[in-house]
Design an enzyme around this catalytic site. Structure first.
Site, PDB file in Angstrom:
ATOM      1  CG  ASP A 153      -1.422 -12.207 -32.455  1.00 13.83           C
ATOM      2  OD1 ASP A 153      -1.161 -12.408 -31.265  1.00 13.83           O
ATOM      3  OD2 ASP A 153      -0.831 -12.754 -33.396  1.00 13.83           O
ATOM      4  CB  CYS A 213      16.508 -21.335 -15.160  1.00 14.89           C
ATOM      5  SG  CYS A 213      16.274 -22.140 -16.746  1.00 14.89           S
ATOM      6  CB  CYS A 216      15.038 -19.665 -22.857  1.00 12.62           C
ATOM      7  SG  CYS A 216      15.139 -18.464 -21.515  1.00 12.62           S
ATOM      8  CB  CYS A 265      13.464 -19.802 -26.186  1.00 12.39           C
ATOM      9  SG  CYS A 265      12.157 -18.957 -27.046  1.00 12.39           S
TER      10      CYS A 265
END
Ligand code: B12
Ligand code: SF4
Ligand code: SF4
Length: 368
Positions: A153, A213, A216, A265
């Protein structure tokens, strides 16, 4: 021994990861590839990063620090990307749950499995960093000395870009890294190295399997997503974790019962349906944090908050932010019995909590 994809994958699994791959740091003036660099800069320039100032930092040449690995580490030749599965058998945020329960994102439910007594909280940043350092040390035995930096991160690097470059998956329309077999409940950790990746070892990119698709995008309650792009200032994860002060009023209803982060999502993503469950003793869901009762969380004083979340990512929201989130979730619940707590918070000296509680009371009145 040369650095190969299979060597790294084997040693990464021994260090506790689920899978790993290596990406080459591209040469030239656009280290992360022109397309990603353009996307990152456009994202920051459009204000989509909100108050996350650390993402906007620039280096001495005026470039965004996060999209120019080579500028920070001129020796960088390759990036080892490791993934750790944190998929759990516990219910999802989109499964039916009583109106009295809140939601803490899966990534922050983690704890260390204990033989007896309650589980200790764990933080993936620390768990993965320890494993990366073990892998880094083990690699030296196999390939000899090299320069390196391990990050989870916090490094000046957009980890998902390198995960894709390392062949570990594609960027989903929800912006998450998706692996065809593992799904997206994956933490990422990276080791920047000075080792050149032999041309024969360059990974094969995973194909984008989102197809037509849009689940989400359709499920996001705050309309934070457009295909492959997120406006973080609308994302519940940003609002409940990173945002200090008041949450914009027009987004509060969409926050629903989420009191820390958001999984929607990913919960609706078909690729997560058959994803294997993690069997990681350090990344196991603490049962008390799955569908936690809002009333229980609201009963915490600052010391309880510290006790329950010491060493957990939940600490990032701070006690004040956590109670602000609870006030909004209680307002959204429709449960009239939360009036008492909200009334007491509406008299708080903390103006953000007081105002959020007044909003919650009004929401309950509207629902009554
Ligand atoms: C800031 C941040 C956030 C912000 C902003 C999220 C965002 N979408 O950017 C907030 C707080 C909202 C957030 C939320 C979450 N986060 Co976060 N976050 C980060 C962090 C620190 C930086 C991300 C960043 O630089 N974003 C900037 C944008 C522009 O980057 P991007 O969306 O990844 O897009 C780039 C590429 O993907 C690429 N790209 C995007 N789309 C496309 C399309 C095509 C065709 C191509 C070619 C390229 C491409 O270009 C972009 C620019 O470089 C990373 C760790 C790290 N150092 O990288 C973790 C990280 C991304 N987060 C992570 C997690 C787990 C989460 C949450 C699930 C937590 C939660 N449950 O609440 C949510 C997921 C929400 C979501 N749908 O993404 C994981 C993601 C793992 C995964 N499987 O993808 C990471 C990698 C942390 C980690 N070490 O594991 N996060
Ligand atoms: S994490 Fe939640 S709010 Fe953020 S983009 Fe995904 S569904 Fe929307
Ligand atoms: S829900 Fe559909 S569009 Fe979104 S990331 Fe998953 S496969 Fe892609």
């Amino acid at each position: 021994m040369p650095l190969t994809q299979s060597l790294v994958d084997t040693l990464a699994r021994e260090a506790g990861f689920t899978a790993a791959g290596i990406a080459a740091v591209p040469d030239g003036s656009a280290p992360e590839g022109i397309e990603e660099r353009r996307r990152f800069e456009e994202w920051i320039d459009s204000g989509s990063a909100g108050e996350m100032e650390y993402l906007k930092r620039r280096n001495e040449s005026g470039e965004f620090a996060r999209s120019s690995v080579r500028a920070a580490f001129p020796w960088a030749q390759s990036v080892i990307v490791c993934v750790a599965n944190y998929n759990s058998a516990a219910p999802c945020s989109t499964d039916p749950a009583g109106p009295e329960s809140g939601w803490i994102a899966r990534y922050a439910q983690s704890g260390v499995k204990a033989d007896s007594g309650p589980m200790r909280p764990s933080d993936y940043h620390k768990v993965l960093l320890r494993r990366l350092e073990a892998l880094d040390a083990r690699l030296r035995v196999s390939v000899g000395a090299f320069e390196s930096r391990c990050y989870v991160d916090t490094g000046p690097i957009v980890e998902r870009v390198y995960a894709r470059y390392a062949g570990l998956g594609w960027t989903g329309k929800n912006t998450c890294l998706l692996n065809q077999r593992l799904g997206s409940w994956l933490f990422l950790g990276v080791i920047l190295t000075s080792i050149e990746l032999p041309a024969a070892e360059l990974p094969i990119f995973a194909a984008d399997r989102c197809g037509s698709c849009t689940r989400c995008i359709d499920a996001c309650p705050t309309d934070a997503l457009t295909p492959y792009r997120m406006d973080a200032t609308r994302c519940i994860s940003y609002l409940t974790i990173e945002k200090r002060g008041a949450i914009p009023e027009e987004l509060r209803a969409g926050i629903g019962r989420n009191v820390f982060g958001c999984d929607i999502c990913q919960d609706v993503c078909p690729w997560n349906r058959k994803a294997p469950l993690a069997a990681d003793p350090e990344l196991t869901a603490r049962p008390e944090l799955v569908n936690p009762a809002l009333e229980w969380l609201a009963s915490f004083d600052e010391a309880d908050f510290g006790r329950w979340f010491f060493g957990s990512p939940v600490k990032r929201s701070r006690f004040a932010g956590f109670r602000r989130n609870l006030a909004i979730a209680m307002g959204n619940s429709g449960e009239q019995r939360f009036r008492e707590v909200l009334q007491s918070w509406s008299r708080s000296e903390d103006p953000v909590l007081a105002e959020s509680a007044v909003w919650g009371l009004k929401k309950l009145s509207d629902a009554d």
